[in-house]
Scaffold this motif. Structure first.
Motif, mmCIF file in Angstrom:
data_model
loop_
_atom_site.group_PDB
_atom_site.id
_atom_site.type_symbol
_atom_site.label_atom_id
_atom_site.label_comp_id
_atom_site.label_asym_id
_atom_site.label_seq_id
_atom_site.Cartn_x
_atom_site.Cartn_y
_atom_site.Cartn_z
ATOM 1 N N ALA A 32 0.829 -1.203 0.000
ATOM 2 C CA ALA A 32 0.000 0.000 0.000
ATOM 3 C C ALA A 32 0.864 1.253 0.000
ATOM 4 O O ALA A 32 0.512 2.256 -0.634
ATOM 5 C CB ALA A 32 -0.928 -0.004 1.208
ATOM 6 N N GLU A 36 0.610 4.371 -2.571
ATOM 7 C CA GLU A 36 0.333 5.726 -2.114
ATOM 8 C C GLU A 36 1.401 6.709 -2.577
ATOM 9 O O GLU A 36 1.097 7.846 -2.942
ATOM 10 C CB GLU A 36 0.226 5.760 -0.585
ATOM 11 C CG GLU A 36 -0.962 5.004 -0.028
ATOM 12 C CD GLU A 36 -2.295 5.636 -0.409
ATOM 13 O OE1 GLU A 36 -2.309 6.781 -0.893
ATOM 14 O OE2 GLU A 36 -3.317 4.973 -0.239
ATOM 15 N N GLN A 111 -8.568 1.066 2.460
ATOM 16 C CA GLN A 111 -7.788 -0.165 2.474
ATOM 17 C C GLN A 111 -8.010 -0.945 3.770
ATOM 18 O O GLN A 111 -7.296 -1.896 4.057
ATOM 19 C CB GLN A 111 -6.301 0.160 2.320
ATOM 20 C CG GLN A 111 -6.002 0.878 1.008
ATOM 21 C CD GLN A 111 -4.579 1.382 0.932
ATOM 22 O OE1 GLN A 111 -3.721 0.959 1.700
ATOM 23 N NE2 GLN A 111 -4.316 2.281 0.013
ATOM 24 N N GLY A 215 3.463 -2.877 -4.931
ATOM 25 C CA GLY A 215 2.548 -1.741 -4.815
ATOM 26 C C GLY A 215 2.741 -0.731 -5.930
ATOM 27 O O GLY A 215 1.771 -0.181 -6.466
#
Length: 254
Positions: A32, A36, A111, A215
């Motif tokens: 994640a 991001e 999430q 990710g």
């Protein structure tokens, strides 16, 4: 809305790289985190704010024009308009700051996760810093220094840095307030957080770097072809460890 996205991205990166980030695995997975960083620090803050402001100044370099054209609806032009309408207004108003906080928290909540109280405090501090900085545009020399560090960190390409700095140095007096305000916001929050995040990523184990790379791949595969090309042309690729970039080049869509 563009200002909210920029502030949310900067505040989120600051929270992730803040004191609570040493235990980020418990709060936000490395997969994640990679997503991001790409979605907010690379395609959000830098692209929409700085590129949008430069485009609004009339900069016509190939890198700036290409990134501005690739921006999503309300991106580059929206950023330039928002920065212009905010000039001299004393920075982000409370409603904008609150909206940015809510957006950053929603991104985490989507999430199934949440920021720790410590990370929330870091985010709130970052937002206050952005509010103050946005009311105090940097000078052209100070703004070029922001671009220089963005390039050193690997968030933008060296060719874009040179193009932007040439534009800023030749701009008429007063016309660089928009990009100077965006630069002030980035210098106060995004740059310090980016330094910490890059240092932290470099210390990850090979397995952790692979999770981070997963990710980044996921974020890029969800992005437009133009955004993927911009990334591999230097818009953020150099920010990640070499092993992550190698993985991403092998697995991301063309």
């Amino acid at each position: 809305m563009v200002l909210s996205r920029c502030a949310a991205g900067g505040a989120l990166l600051a929270a992730l790289a803040g004191p609570g980030a040493a235990h980020a695995q418990a709060q936000l997975s490395l997969l994640a985190l990679g997503k991001e960083i790409v979605q907010n620090a690379v395609f959000g803050s830098v692209k929409n704010e700085l590129i949008g402001s430069l485009a609004g100044m009339g900069c016509r370099g190939s890198n700036i024009a290409g990134l501005a054209a690739a921006a999503s609806a309300g991106g580059a032009k929206g950023a330039a308009a928002a920065m212009g309408s905010r000039s001299g207004a004393g920075g982000m108003d409370p409603a904008t700051m609150q909206k940015a906080m809510e957006m950053a928290q929603q991104q985490i909540a989507a999430q199934g996760r949440s920021l720790s109280p410590e990370q929330q405090a870091v985010m709130q501090k970052a937002m206050r810093q952005m509010q103050t900085a946005s009311a105090q545009p940097l000078s052209p020399i100070e703004t070029t220094a922001v671009f220089d560090e963005l390039a050193e960190l690997g968030l933008i390409s060296d060719s874009l840095r040179k193009e932007a700095n040439d534009c800023i140095s030749s701009a008429p007096p007063g016309s660089a307030d928009a990009v100077g305000s965006a630069g002030a916001m980035l210098r106060s929050t995004v740059l310090p957080a980016a330094r910490q995040a890059k240092e932290r990523m470099a210390s990850l184990s090979p397995e952790e770097q692979k999770q981070l790379g997963d990710g980044v791949v996921e974020a890029l595969n969800s992005a437009s072809p133009a955004d993927r090309k911009a990334f591999f042309d230097g818009m953020g690729a150099g920010f990640f460890p070499p092993a992550v970039v190698e993985q991403v080049r092998a697995q991301a869509k063309p």
